[in-house]
Design a protein around this motif. Structure first.
Motif, mmCIF file in Angstrom:
data_model
loop_
_atom_site.group_PDB
_atom_site.id
_atom_site.type_symbol
_atom_site.label_atom_id
_atom_site.label_comp_id
_atom_site.label_asym_id
_atom_site.label_seq_id
_atom_site.Cartn_x
_atom_site.Cartn_y
_atom_site.Cartn_z
ATOM 1 N N GLU A 9 0.807 -0.955 -0.051
ATOM 2 C CA GLU A 9 0.341 -0.320 0.073
ATOM 3 C C GLU A 9 0.737 1.256 0.112
ATOM 4 N N LYS A 10 2.495 1.145 -0.424
ATOM 5 C CA LYS A 10 3.259 2.833 -0.290
ATOM 6 C C LYS A 10 2.587 3.145 -1.120
ATOM 7 N N GLU A 11 2.698 4.687 -0.256
ATOM 8 C CA GLU A 11 2.379 5.281 -1.842
ATOM 9 C C GLU A 11 4.320 5.990 -2.557
ATOM 10 N N PHE A 12 4.042 6.287 -3.798
ATOM 11 C CA PHE A 12 4.832 6.514 -4.160
ATOM 12 C C PHE A 12 6.094 7.458 -3.953
ATOM 13 N N SER A 13 7.128 7.700 -4.003
ATOM 14 C CA SER A 13 8.005 8.722 -3.845
ATOM 15 C C SER A 13 8.294 9.958 -4.443
ATOM 16 N N ASP A 14 7.104 11.050 -5.153
ATOM 17 C CA ASP A 14 8.082 11.807 -5.739
ATOM 18 C C ASP A 14 8.618 11.228 -7.260
ATOM 19 N N ILE A 15 9.746 11.415 -7.842
ATOM 20 C CA ILE A 15 9.782 10.826 -8.952
ATOM 21 C C ILE A 15 10.939 9.020 -8.974
ATOM 22 N N TYR A 16 10.813 8.776 -7.780
ATOM 23 C CA TYR A 16 11.097 7.488 -7.575
ATOM 24 C C TYR A 16 10.215 6.581 -7.969
ATOM 25 N N GLU A 17 9.231 7.172 -8.331
ATOM 26 C CA GLU A 17 7.709 6.302 -9.038
ATOM 27 C C GLU A 17 8.216 5.187 -10.075
ATOM 28 N N ASN A 18 9.267 5.870 -10.987
ATOM 29 C CA ASN A 18 9.875 5.120 -11.698
ATOM 30 C C ASN A 18 10.985 3.673 -11.845
ATOM 31 N N ILE A 19 10.923 3.770 -10.493
ATOM 32 C CA ILE A 19 11.742 1.975 -10.282
ATOM 33 C C ILE A 19 10.258 1.420 -9.711
ATOM 34 N N TYR A 20 9.476 1.774 -9.175
ATOM 35 C CA TYR A 20 7.998 0.478 -9.282
ATOM 36 C C TYR A 20 7.149 0.064 -10.159
ATOM 37 N N ILE A 21 6.950 1.140 -10.881
ATOM 38 C CA ILE A 21 6.609 1.496 -11.764
ATOM 39 C C ILE A 21 7.017 0.442 -13.061
ATOM 40 N N ARG A 22 8.343 0.942 -13.690
ATOM 41 C CA ARG A 22 9.101 0.928 -15.149
ATOM 42 C C ARG A 22 9.545 -0.862 -14.698
ATOM 43 N N SER A 23 10.264 -1.215 -13.564
ATOM 44 C CA SER A 23 11.243 -2.243 -13.143
ATOM 45 C C SER A 23 10.226 -3.276 -13.714
ATOM 46 N N VAL A 24 10.931 -4.153 -13.876
ATOM 47 C CA VAL A 24 9.981 -5.788 -14.317
ATOM 48 C C VAL A 24 10.350 -6.894 -13.006
ATOM 49 N N MET A 25 9.693 -6.570 -12.374
ATOM 50 C CA MET A 25 9.177 -7.467 -10.861
ATOM 51 C C MET A 25 10.271 -8.351 -11.371
ATOM 52 N N GLU A 26 10.367 -9.836 -12.182
ATOM 53 C CA GLU A 26 10.285 -10.409 -11.978
ATOM 54 C C GLU A 26 12.534 -10.478 -11.989
ATOM 55 N N ASP A 27 12.710 -9.278 -12.914
ATOM 56 C CA ASP A 27 14.233 -8.714 -12.773
ATOM 57 C C ASP A 27 14.176 -8.231 -11.234
ATOM 58 N N TRP A 28 13.828 -7.926 -10.847
ATOM 59 C CA TRP A 28 14.315 -6.872 -9.254
ATOM 60 C C TRP A 28 14.600 -8.189 -8.152
ATOM 61 N N PHE A 29 13.716 -9.380 -8.452
ATOM 62 C CA PHE A 29 13.077 -9.726 -7.403
ATOM 63 C C PHE A 29 14.137 -10.935 -7.756
ATOM 64 N N TYR A 200 10.444 -0.737 -18.159
ATOM 65 C CA TYR A 200 9.801 -0.276 -19.003
ATOM 66 C C TYR A 200 9.695 0.852 -20.030
ATOM 67 N N VAL A 201 10.202 1.504 -21.330
ATOM 68 C CA VAL A 201 9.721 2.288 -21.496
ATOM 69 C C VAL A 201 8.762 2.771 -22.548
ATOM 70 N N GLY A 202 7.946 1.781 -23.104
ATOM 71 C CA GLY A 202 7.312 1.771 -24.622
ATOM 72 C C GLY A 202 6.697 2.864 -24.325
ATOM 73 N N ASP A 203 5.555 3.487 -22.846
ATOM 74 C CA ASP A 203 4.451 4.198 -22.543
ATOM 75 C C ASP A 203 4.990 5.193 -23.595
ATOM 76 N N ILE A 204 6.532 5.883 -22.675
ATOM 77 C CA ILE A 204 7.130 7.256 -23.437
ATOM 78 C C ILE A 204 6.924 7.257 -24.958
ATOM 79 N N LEU A 205 7.645 6.006 -25.490
ATOM 80 C CA LEU A 205 7.438 5.848 -26.837
ATOM 81 C C LEU A 205 6.845 5.763 -28.121
ATOM 82 N N ASN A 206 5.698 5.447 -27.127
ATOM 83 C CA ASN A 206 4.062 5.126 -27.991
ATOM 84 C C ASN A 206 3.433 7.263 -27.894
#
Length: 260
Positions: A9-29, A200-206
């Motif tokens: 339930e953690k809120e995203f902290s400013d620009i660091y939301e990029n870590i949580y939204i864009r990173s592939v969870m399988e890679d991170w774990f 993931y950067v597909g949203d930025i590219l499209n």
């Protein structure tokens, strides 16, 4: 808005939301599991002594501690007092947290030795020049006992994180290879685990809109300032050049240092 202390339930902290939204969870774990395996491979006949340098709000700390297979006590070091308070609230219900140190690495003087000293992507902030940076690398060695290990998670020079920068933000001594070479030249045992970290950067590219592009720019360049239009175009072109199938590979190096 309520301030939540739980990971799901953690809120995203400013620009660091990029870590949580864009990173592939399988890679991170996979990175987390690799770190956990290193922690668990250290065998002691007493409670394992751990120090997390730059714990932030405790997200990575918890992901690791939750998976340890033996008793431990973990001290946490973090110069941002608000982040340290969040980490304490987040970690203490389920994890065995010892001392809390609201100070920087450069001013830290522990009163004991550790079996494991761990840090994740904090090496960019240790020092402004090579001389002081080397001093912090030497200081890590003073934290561990004779059979202890230092684990440093950081980026190699070939990371797409560095490649897409419009300008150089971090000096070369921040890169993984400098740390590896420093400890090898000091006669220490150094191992490196090379790990994948897709973003993931597909949203930025499209889209022709630049809101997400500019937020990502702030994250990559470690700044609160938004880029101008010229910088935004350069940044977008660099992303297009480096991406593969809408992903960047930030990579990660887990550097493991021991005296023996």
């Amino acid at each position: 808005m309520a301030k939540w202390h739980f990971w799901g339930e953690k809120e995203f902290s400013d620009i660091y939301e990029n870590i949580y939204i864009r990173s592939v969870m399988e890679d991170w774990f996979n990175i987390v599991f690799t770190i956990v395996n290193e922690f668990n491979s250290i065998k002691v006949k007493r409670m394992k002594q751990i120090l997390d340098v730059g714990c932030g709000e405790g997200h990575t700390t918890k992901q690791i501690l939750d998976r340890l297979d033996s008793d431990y006590i973990c001290d946490i070091l973090e110069p941002n007092e608000n982040a340290l308070a969040s980490a304490e609230a987040f970690l203490t219900p389920e994890n065995n947290i010892g001392e809390r140190y609201p100070r920087s690495l450069s001013t830290f003087r522990p009163n004991k030795k550790y079996d494991i000293v761990f840090t994740s992507h904090t090496n960019y902030y240790w020092a402004l020049n090579k001389k002081d940076y080397d001093e912090q690398l030497r200081k890590f060695l003073s934290f561990i006992n004779d059979n202890g290990r230092i684990l440093i998670l950081t980026l190699p020079e070939e990371s797409d994180h560095y490649k897409i920068m419009v300008r150089e933000i971090y000096p070369k001594f921040n890169y993984a290879q400098y740390i590896i070479d420093f400890y090898k030249k000091s006669g220490l045992n150094v191992r490196v685990q090379k790990l994948k970290m897709s973003m993931y950067v597909g949203d930025i590219l499209n889209t022709k809109k630049t809101f997400d592009l500019k937020i990502f720019y702030r994250f990559i360049h470690n700044t609160d300032s938004y880029p101008n239009e010229t910088e935004s175009k350069k940044f977008l072109n660099k992303i297009r050049t480096c991406q593969k199938a809408n992903y960047l590979d930030f990579r990660d190096n887990l550097i493991i240092i021991s005296k023996k």
